[in-house]
Each structure stands twice: as C-alpha cells, then as structure tokens.
Design an enzyme around this catalytic site. Sequence first.
Site, PDB file in Angstrom:
ATOM      1  N   TRP A  41      -9.563  44.792  57.314  1.00 57.71           N
ATOM      2  CA  TRP A  41     -10.853  45.469  57.301  1.00 57.71           C
ATOM      3  C   TRP A  41     -10.945  46.499  56.173  1.00 57.71           C
ATOM      4  O   TRP A  41     -12.029  46.970  55.862  1.00 57.71           O
ATOM      5  CB  TRP A  41     -11.095  46.159  58.640  1.00 57.71           C
ATOM      6  N   ASP A  42      -9.799  46.853  55.593  1.00 59.46           N
ATOM      7  CA  ASP A  42      -9.779  47.765  54.448  1.00 59.46           C
ATOM      8  C   ASP A  42     -10.841  47.357  53.435  1.00 59.46           C
ATOM      9  O   ASP A  42     -11.479  48.186  52.805  1.00 59.46           O
ATOM     10  CB  ASP A  42      -8.416  47.723  53.754  1.00 59.46           C
ATOM     11  N   GLU A  88      -4.302  53.084  65.203  1.00 57.61           N
ATOM     12  CA  GLU A  88      -3.278  52.188  65.739  1.00 57.61           C
ATOM     13  C   GLU A  88      -2.215  52.911  66.563  1.00 57.61           C
ATOM     14  O   GLU A  88      -1.262  52.289  67.009  1.00 57.61           O
ATOM     15  CB  GLU A  88      -2.646  51.382  64.607  1.00 57.61           C
ATOM     16  N   LYS A 117      -3.023  57.950  64.414  1.00 55.18           N
ATOM     17  CA  LYS A 117      -2.461  57.606  63.114  1.00 55.18           C
ATOM     18  C   LYS A 117      -3.487  57.885  62.018  1.00 55.18           C
ATOM     19  O   LYS A 117      -3.124  58.154  60.886  1.00 55.18           O
ATOM     20  CB  LYS A 117      -2.107  56.113  63.154  1.00 55.18           C
ATOM     21  N   GLN A 118      -4.763  57.791  62.375  1.00 58.94           N
ATOM     22  CA  GLN A 118      -5.787  57.793  61.334  1.00 58.94           C
ATOM     23  C   GLN A 118      -7.161  58.089  61.916  1.00 58.94           C
ATOM     24  O   GLN A 118      -7.344  58.140  63.122  1.00 58.94           O
ATOM     25  CB  GLN A 118      -5.820  56.414  60.684  1.00 58.94           C
TER      26      GLN A 118
END
Lengths: 742, 742
Positions: free
Chosen positions: B332-333, B460, B572-573
């Site tokens: 998806w980046d 994640e 994580k993000q």
Amino acid sequence: MFALGNGYIGMRGTHEDMSGEPGSTLEGTYLNGFHETEAIHYPENAYGLARINEFMLNVPNAKCMAVSVDGQRVGLESARIVSYERSLDFRQGVLVRTVEWELDGGKRVRIESRRLVCFGRKHVAAIEYRVTALNFGAALRIEASIDSAVTNMQAGDDPRVGSAITGPALLDDGRETTGRGVIVTQRTRNSGFLLGTGIACAASGVAAITASDCADGRAFEATLAQGETLTVHKYIAYVSSRDVAREEVAPLVRSELDRAVQDGFAALAAEQQAYLADFWAQADVEIEGDDALQQGVRFNQYHLLQSVGRDGKTNIAAKGVTGEGYEGHYFWDTEIYVFPFFLFSKPEIARSLLQYRYAGLPKARERARQMSHTRGALYPWRTIAGEECSAYYPAGTAQYHINADVAYSIRLYLMATGDFDFIAEYGAEIVLETARIWTGIGSYDREGCFCINAVTGPDEYTAVVNNNYYTNAMACMHMAFAASIADRLRSERPEDWKRVAAAIGLDDAEIAAWRAACADMRLPYDEALGIHEQDDSFLSKKPWDFANTPAENYPLLLHYHPLVIYRHQVCKQADVVLALLLLSDEFQIDDKRRDFDFYEKVTTHDSSLSSCIFSIIAAEVGYADKAYQYFLETARLDLDNTHANTQYGVHTAAMAGTWLGVAYGFAGMRLTGGGLRFAPTLPAKWQRYAFRVHVHGGLLEVTVDAGATGYRLLNGEALAFTHHGAPVALSQAEPFKRMESQ
Amino acid sequence: MFALGNGYIGMRGTHEDMSGEPGSTLEGTYLNGFHETEAIHYPENAYGLARINEFMLNVPNAKCMAVSVDGQRVGLESARIVSYERSLDFRQGVLVRTVEWELDGGKRVRIESRRLVCFGRKHVAAIEYRVTALNFGAALRIEASIDSAVTNMQAGDDPRVGSAITGPALLDDGRETTGRGVIVTQRTRNSGFLLGTGIACAASGVAAITASDCADGRAFEATLAQGETLTVHKYIAYVSSRDVAREEVAPLVRSELDRAVQDGFAALAAEQQAYLADFWAQADVEIEGDDALQQGVRFNQYHLLQSVGRDGKTNIAAKGVTGEGYEGHYFWDTEIYVFPFFLFSKPEIARSLLQYRYAGLPKARERARQMSHTRGALYPWRTIAGEECSAYYPAGTAQYHINADVAYSIRLYLMATGDFDFIAEYGAEIVLETARIWTGIGSYDREGCFCINAVTGPDEYTAVVNNNYYTNAMACMHMAFAASIADRLRSERPEDWKRVAAAIGLDDAEIAAWRAACADMRLPYDEALGIHEQDDSFLSKKPWDFANTPAENYPLLLHYHPLVIYRHQVCKQADVVLALLLLSDEFQIDDKRRDFDFYEKVTTHDSSLSSCIFSIIAAEVGYADKAYQYFLETARLDLDNTHANTQYGVHTAAMAGTWLGVAYGFAGMRLTGGGLRFAPTLPAKWQRYAFRVHVHGGLLEVTVDAGATGYRLLNGEALAFTHHGAPVALSQAEPFKRMESQ
C-alpha cells in the site's frame, strides 16, 4: 481400533504378516516420549515463535511375520482369505486374530495370532503365532523379523496430521544377532536418542524344526503333516536412552527379552489378565440398556489405560500411542479431560501426570522469559519434552489458560486425595510459579478491572481476544488457589514454605497482587442476554451463517481462512460452557441454562473436546435428550469414526470425556471447595448404570437405576457427600446406602 | 546510496571492478517485476493462507570490469587506493567515480567510470570506463563481462529481509558471443520467465587495441604510454519475457545494444540530462537554509524516479529496485505514500500505477473468493504479479484497508486531474469491485452499528482487531466514493455504466447497502479523552513501558513476541494519525491535536512510514518544532541510514513522505472534496522553499519565504484554491499572486 499399548509402547492394529500388502493401512509403532526434534521454519519469522518441534517417531516394526508354504508366500498376492476374525477382550488384553487362507493351488492354512503389549512390563510385547496345515502336508517356513526402515507420515493440508520430516529418521547404529533373534540399535539425528529394538523367537509344536537367522530376524522351517500346527513365540523389547543411559539400552533389551523368554507367553498373558482385573475393579463403568454405548465406554477406558504415560517423564498424547495425528504432542487435554478419569479411577497414574508437569518447570520458566515475563513459568501449549512446539501461535502459545488448567488439576488432586505432601514437594512450586504469569500478562483498564488481553481461550475458532471468560475465570481460580496454598504452607509447613518461596523469590506483595487481581477480574457478562460473554467482542461479531454452510464444509478450519472464522460468532468447542463445569459453584443453574442455550447455537463441535462437555452441562440444566445425544457423539467417536480421522489415532480427550459424561454428566458428580456431591439421573434408554470413584481415601461405587441410587464404600474408612443436596455418610459400619431418585 | 535505476533496471551502487573483493558489499541488479515464484511452506497449515511467494531475483551483474597492468590485477589484493571519489549529479543522472590506484611496485593508474541506467530506454544501461597510466608505460588489459552466477540474499531472523531460495535461481538457457560482447539467456525454474542479458563493448583512446572474447565478455589490450588513457564503452541490455514474447527476448537485447552502440555514450548521457531537466522542471523542491535537507529531499525524489515502474505492469517496490528487503514486493506504500508524489509531479507515472492495479483485478477477484467473499475483489497485501504473498496474515492479508487505499488513490487522481475517461475505462471497475468487500466483511452489531471485525489497520503492532478506526473511516470514504462514481457514470455515461455494472453484476440494492453501511459505520471515539480510538480495544490495553525499554530493543518486532506487542498500547506507525491526513476534512483541528498528542506518546516509529505523517499533522496542529524534527527523520532516513537497514534497499515510502512533508506538511496543501487549499508555514531554520504541483490541468509553483507565499501558474488555463482560507485565483492573464503570511 485394535491398537495395543501400555502407556509406553504403542502398536497400531495392523497385521503381523501383511505389512506393505496392497491396501494395508498405516503401519506404526510408537514409544511414548521418544521423539525427534527439528527446527521449525516460518515463511515469515517473528521474535519468540516456537523454534523447535518435538515429534513422535515411528519406530521399527517388530511384529513382522511372514509365512510360506512350499516356498509360496501366504498373502494377498497368491492367496485368498476364507475366513477372518479379530477380537480384543478388555479383560484379557490380548488381541486375537484367526485367518484361514486358501493358496493358489488349493492348500489351506489357518493362522492364529495372539498379541499383547505388557501392561506390567514397560518395554515388552509378545506374539504367539500359530500356523496350521488344514488340508495338506508340506514344508512351512515362518520368518519373524523387525522392519527397521520405517518412516513417519508426511504433513499435508490438514494441520492436524503429519510431521515435517521426510524419509527414515532413525540412523543405524549397529545390529546384533543373538541366536534367537536380533537386536537393532539406531539413533536419532537431532534429539540424540539411542533406540534398541530386539526380538527373541522360539518355535514349537512339531518334532523337527530348523531355525536359522534371516534378514533382521529368525526363520523357522518344518514339514507339517495335515492338521499339524507350528507355533512361534516372538518376544519384543524396545528401550531408548530416554529411559536409561545409552550404554544400558542394548543390555536392557537383552535382559527384558531373556526374562520374557524364560517366563513364556502364557505367563505374560496371565500377568496381563491380573493387571486388567485390578484396573476394572477400580474403573469399570457398567451400562445396562445400550450395548453399543457400553462397548464405547469400556473401549475408551481401555484405550486410555493403553495410552497414558505413567513414569513421570511422559504424559498422554492427543492420540495416545496409536497414531501420528498432532505428532504425539501433549496438550491441556491431559489436565482437563484425561486427568480426572485417572484421578478417580487409578490415582497413582494421575499423580505421575502431575509429576510430568513438575519435570517441565525449568523449560516453562525459559519459555516465560522468551515471552518477556520476568517471573514465573508458562507451560507450552503442545510439547513432548517440555519445549513449546506450537507453530501457529494464535491457536497455540496464545492459549495461556494452559497454566490455569495445570493448576486446576493440582487443585482437584488435592481435593480428591488430600495429599498435601505432594503439594509441599511438587505442587506448590508449579501452582505458584504458573500463577505469576497472570499478573505478568494482565493489566488494569481505566475502569479498574483486571484484564487479560491478547489470549486465546479453549475455543480455537476465536483467537487472540481480550478477556476470554474462561481464561479470566480460571486465572481467578488459579491465583486464589495459589494464595491459599501459600497460606497453608506457611502455617502448616513453614520450612517448606521458606524453601519454595526462597527458590522462586516469591514475596507477600506478589501474593497480595494475586488477590487484588482476582477481586477486580473482568468477567464479561451481557446483561441483556443474561449470558457470560466468551470474550469482550464475541457478541459484537456476526453470527455464522449455519443455514448456508454445507455439511461438507465442516470442520470449518479446513474450508475457511482463519480471519473468516475469527470474525464470526462461531465456536469450535466448549469455552464458556467448559467454565460452567470446571467452576461449577460460581454459577446459578439458570445462568448455566442460558449460557448453554446461547453457545449451543453457535458451536460446531469441530473439536472432539466439545460434545462431552455439552453433554455434561445439558444433563445438569435438565436437557436429558441433549445430554444423551452429545454423550452418544462422544462415547463412540472412534468406534464409529464420526470425525473421519481415527486412522490418525484415537481421540484420548473424548475418550476421557466419556467417563466424565457418566460421572459428571448423568450422575451429576462434582468435587469442589463445597465438597463432593452427586445428582444422578438415569437416561431414558438405560435400565441401570454404575461406576466407581477413588475419593477422600475411599473407593466408592455408585449404582443408578430407575428407582434409586446406591452408594457403596468398597474400601476406605468413611465418606460423606450429598445426593441431590441431601447429605449421605458412609462408613465401614454402614458401607451402603440407597437413595431415592428425584 | 549510489544505486541507479530507471523504474525497470536497478543496479546497486557497487563498483564495476570490485565484485567479490574483500569487504565488498552486496552486489545486486534487479529488474522491476521480473520474479521467481516459490511455494510458501507453513509449519502449521491453514485454509486460504497465501500459497505462492513471488520474489524479485538478483539478475546477472553486467557491469563487471577487470583491469590488469602487465598481468597484475588492479584491486585490493595487490594495490592500494591513493584517492577515491564518487558523485551522482541528479541533473545528469550519471554516477561518476574516480579512483587512483598504486600497484605493488609503484605503478599508478587512474580509473574513471561513468555509469548510467537510461531513463529513456527501459532496457539499457551503459558504462564509460577510462583507465590512465599515470606514471608508467605498460601493457593494459580491461575485461568487460557479465557475472551470471548470482544469488539472492538468504532469509534470516529479520522478517523484513531475504528470500527462501538458496543458490542460483536462474538456469542457463544459452549464450551467444556477438563479436563485441555476449548475450546470456537464462530461465527461471518456476515462474517460467526467460531473461536475456547482453553487453556490447568498444574501446578507444590509443592507436593499437587488441580485442578478443573472454569469459562471458570481451577483453581489450593495449600498450599505454605514460599519460595515455584507454577507454572502454560498455552497453548493457536486459530484456525478459515478462516484457516481450519469449522469442523476442534475445532479438530485443540485440537491437537495443545495436542502437546504443550506434548512438554512443555521449548521446545516452545527453538523453539522460534532457529527461532529468524535464523532470526537475516539474518536480523540484527547493529549500534554502538547510543544505542537508535540500540534499535529502532531492535524493529522495531522484530515487523515486529511479524506482518506480511506469509500464502499467509494474509498480514501485518498498525498496524500489535497490535491494532485496521485502523481496521486491509492492505494498500500500504505493497508493498512500508514493502515488501523490507522482500525481502532483509526473502524473503520467501516477496513471500507470493505477493501471497496474487494474491489471491485478482478476487475481484480486480470485483472492476474494479464497477469502470466502462471494463478490468483489481483495487486493493482495504484498505482491509482484498480483498474487497474495504475505506469509504472516495478521500483518498481511488482515490489512483489508489495502482496498480502500487503492480507491483513495483513484479518488485523488480524479480530483487532481479530472480525468473521468480513466475512471470510466479503468477506475470505476476497480473502485466498485473493491468496495463490495466492505459489505462482505462487515456486519451490523446489536446497536445497529456497521462493524468491520478481525482486520489489521496500518499499525502492525496491533493486529486482527475490531473496528480499526482507519479501516472503518477509509471504508466509508471508499463506499461513498463508489456510490458517487456509480451515480456519475449512470448519468454521464450510461453506456459505460451498463457495461461495468453488467460485467461485475452490480445492482442498486448493493449500492444502497454501501450508503447504509457508511451512514451506520462504527467510528470508535473516546469521549473521556476526546480522541479517536485506534480500534475497539486499543484504549483498554496496558500502555507500553517505554521507560524500561532499552534503546537496543527497538524495533520492538525484533525483540518481543507478537503477543507481547499486541497486548500493549503501542504503535509501530501512524494509524489514526494517518486518517487525520487522508480524511482531513472530517476532523476539527482540536480533534487532530488531541489525537496527535495521544498517539505520539505510544508510537515507536519503528516503521519508516510513520515520521512523515507525524510531521505533516504536527505542522497542521501548530507544532512547528515537532513537524521539523519528524521531517528531518524522514528526509535523510536513507542518506543517514537512521533505520540501520539501508543496505537492504532504500525506503521509497519515506522518500515520498519527504515530498508530502513539504507539500502537505509545511505548505499545508490538501486536495479534498472541498477543493485545493494551502496553508503554508516556514520552518524557522529555512529562508525559503518552493515546490511545484500538477493540479487541475495546470502546473503551479508555490514559493514560501518569510514574508509571503508566491503562487505562480507555470502552465494551464486557470487555477483556484485557498491560501489559509482566503480564495486565490490564477489565470493566464494573472499567473502570479503573492499572499501575505499569516
């Protein structure tokens, strides 16, 4: 179905003389606890995943026999079967087989074999093999050998079957012919075990017999007159370096064979009979009115006895020692299903199962560290020698309830036996170390509830959830029990307390934290439905569309991606319903009925651990028909192969669940902090049933018929319990009471 | 760092002449989309898990050069480096390297290499290699060859690196010497591709040059006088049967080499320069006041241009074509990070990225069926050719938001370009088919909320949860957009509507169901904290103990079992914070600030996708210092190797995030249903920055300095937007406006 075992050796029910024949089923011989190890490879790695698989090896097939008549092999290629019968009498413990063959050309032979795996001799099995010339006189040759080129089943699409290795796993390490047979020594590649397999053979029955060595065995030749019988006795021994030092492996094979040869087959058969007489005297369940069920119950009890390890170093695998399903791993099935059966039927075996867990404490401590717990011990979800072997953690390591299940069995052991010596010596350390995991994994939420997040309960169709009811409730039980053990040790055995507390570094603050966590434990309950929620989110999920699920799509795990299953309200097995049984006193009967009603609708029973629990709770809440139906599904699960996978081994948990279904289910037996109680009911189809339980130092026989329940103290000083709430007291003076049915 | 690429060929920045030398780093040459396939083996299987991994192969190294002086090899074994310099000018697109060697004995040579991978010629790269005798006259030999015995990296403990294969993956299929070089043909074992690698070489600079074939290449020998230079030009072509028919592979290698030889190195370098001049005219970001950042931004833009596939059959891998991290997979980046950069900088590439997704629809439909969705399409979480390759589904297949991410990029494309033809031809089918998944996976809970259970959001460190805010909000956007596309198609292009609706069997009831689901979507919000909850249970979890987590325990994924991470409040993000950007109009600024404040405290930024998003939202909510700090972490992530894994390839998403940090972050650009807007701020350290965006058919230059923002319409008819809320209109008559800073 005809597998034999003694808790150590397991021999599948395949024929001595048809290995490798067309259509022959999986050959297999297994030794409880004897395993190979292999690295687990993940396609995408993560920290802390189980690294090493321990799996049961198929060991050399020592039961091989081959018969020739005038050089012509007796087998499916050049002969046909005229008649055939096999039987296994659970009182004898001997598998009897009679086959009449007609060879091409018309010669007919009868082969009668009797096979046993000695309950009284861990390392020994034996075969009596008789061949009779029915309608001819001719040269007969019987070869008795070992097939050591065996392999394990391969893993396929079904995650429940097979291992990762291919080809032979055992490397030859020597072989020795002894003049009456052979001893083959092999070693495992990775786990470093040595295995000795030996046979010693003798023939009799006719005057002139020529004996000679043959490939991996011994051959006997004789010329038979019509009607004459040549008999071969074959004694078998398996010893591994998991049992004795490496250098003692071959000597022990030899001495066990010597002793067996000397005693002879008849003596072994007599020992077998004596062992079983004692077992049935303690354990037999009688059912009058349904022969198929009677057979199922005894078949299951017999297989449990055959499957269970009893040396403190081994346990009982999901498939016993009968097949390679689940790779010979031990699960919580032991503590929650199998343990109560042995506890009440043959308590010394129950005790050895707990000792196995004690032996596993060091590994469980290591595992706890890998899982970032600075204190305590976390038992592996599946294992043989103590290593966590679950390669799919959402339905493996995530099942933290294993710790509480072990503690539960120790609590039950203490309640049933009063054996506080065992607690002081072994049990306390297990219970205390494993209790610490709960304050490690749990945390308080913003409302001040103690929560246990990201775990999987018994139901494997719902994974990695928050506040699984079963887990939280069992963790409560566990921490409370641990605190009470600590109190009792401290007051009754201060030296033991000091020793244990010092060994594990336990202090009062930690015990206080357990009590606080218990008091604040989140136990999800839905007020609107009046039911206990399986977990925080279970009731918010979409109900599974059972109406549009075709029969061939069960078990769901073989037909739907885990995510599809996990996002639905669907259970593989009893979860809340199991808590209703294990923590029976904490629920009102109406709660139990509502929970049962709700969860029954969403449960597939794709696990063989499910039906027996539903049967028990159905009986308790007054659903007699359902109780009977679920009991049927459990009691003949393997005999009727209802899960279509008995070829991979019997379902030991369901087998034990059958006994639970009688005692806990129909007879309403519970042993809790509130004492022992019964509330017997009689299934409509039955005239009578009876069972026996070791409890509080006595052996109690319970007999239920249409009119009443009889309680008889078979041995022991005295026993008190309730019958449908009414107190009953038995003593040597008054060992029998008959109580009216309700 | 010095890797070159053209969106198809990727060459790591290793030296032509030091392959295999001691201390040399990983050699690697990659072709975007060219891959091998291999079965994924799970230690414990389950239905529907990804079965086939597609992974990028290391292809033959065609840049090899070897120099000898009087038979003595110039290299680390028998020479030392006197001086050394490398440079890559982003306006030239040529990697220049100059090394002076002193050989044992004292002879000194200078080697100058210029290397380029042609932006304008997909299959072609070239090297100009000049060797000068500095202090001697002697016999010089230069070998220009292909090393075709290459292998991929092995997977180790870090799940982000390496593949499952060992040894050479390419099988020889023939080689042909052409008189000026060689063409090597190879094939893959499983994926069935043919690969042609060719070189054509010529030497010049001295009078007498002897040319001959050598192993897999061409050797040139000449006797140099002191000060003389021997120059070798080496042209390289890679063609695979993923690009052309098998029988055209070798011919295309040959014809591309022919054309390159004929045009010559200087012409290729000139083409390269022209291509880049055009690119920078559209895409350049200027920063005055921080040279390191200026370098970082352009380095990142340049690498994006080098990495991105642009043929509609390929995409941009997480590591571009620079390394083997994540096995060359697309994620998806692309849609959420990289796509906006190209959309606003080089829209034809953005369009080709969408066409790649269109090409993947059939595979995405298949995957949806495997996941038990009877309708619609589910894009793979990671893939090359369209197959779901994620071997750990909790952080893979469970990320259903991929569907919404793709739809989001199409929506943004339509808003920026107005290209409804593309929607009618390709986009609608993608958007509609992927929207159907939401009503497939979602369900209404007892309160009538539409819930999406058992999915993983962007973060994640939290997996398989219920009602992930990002997922639910993006699904809303997706379904609403799908419904609006359907409406618009129906009214504006009834024929297209009929075609698409018929092709996928879409009816009005389904569209109505989307609208209803949107209206009832559960979007978790915590009233007490005034923040959006990452998912239903995130706020109930225990906060991660950051104070007692040593620095070496990051990234957490390499030091804690997934269950340990999942049960904690730790990210994580960016997850909710990313929704604040993508769905900007749906939040008040105070909401954004509270969400930012909360999630910043629990986010590790262990993912390289995180800092840029935090930078943008920090800028928006007025945290200028944090915005700058997070921007720093993003902009030089690879240049400074801050994640300590740039050796496995650059981080293309973070690179694109740098551009987003300028345009979306500091300049406050948003393009939403409400139109285009800017709200520029100037970081304290900067004097000025400028960037350009293609939007609404025009090319707009935005220049921000201390006093004001200048908006200039570089081409296009007219453009309207807001500046800090104030309307601005540019036209050909009035192409420039200067707006005061706030």
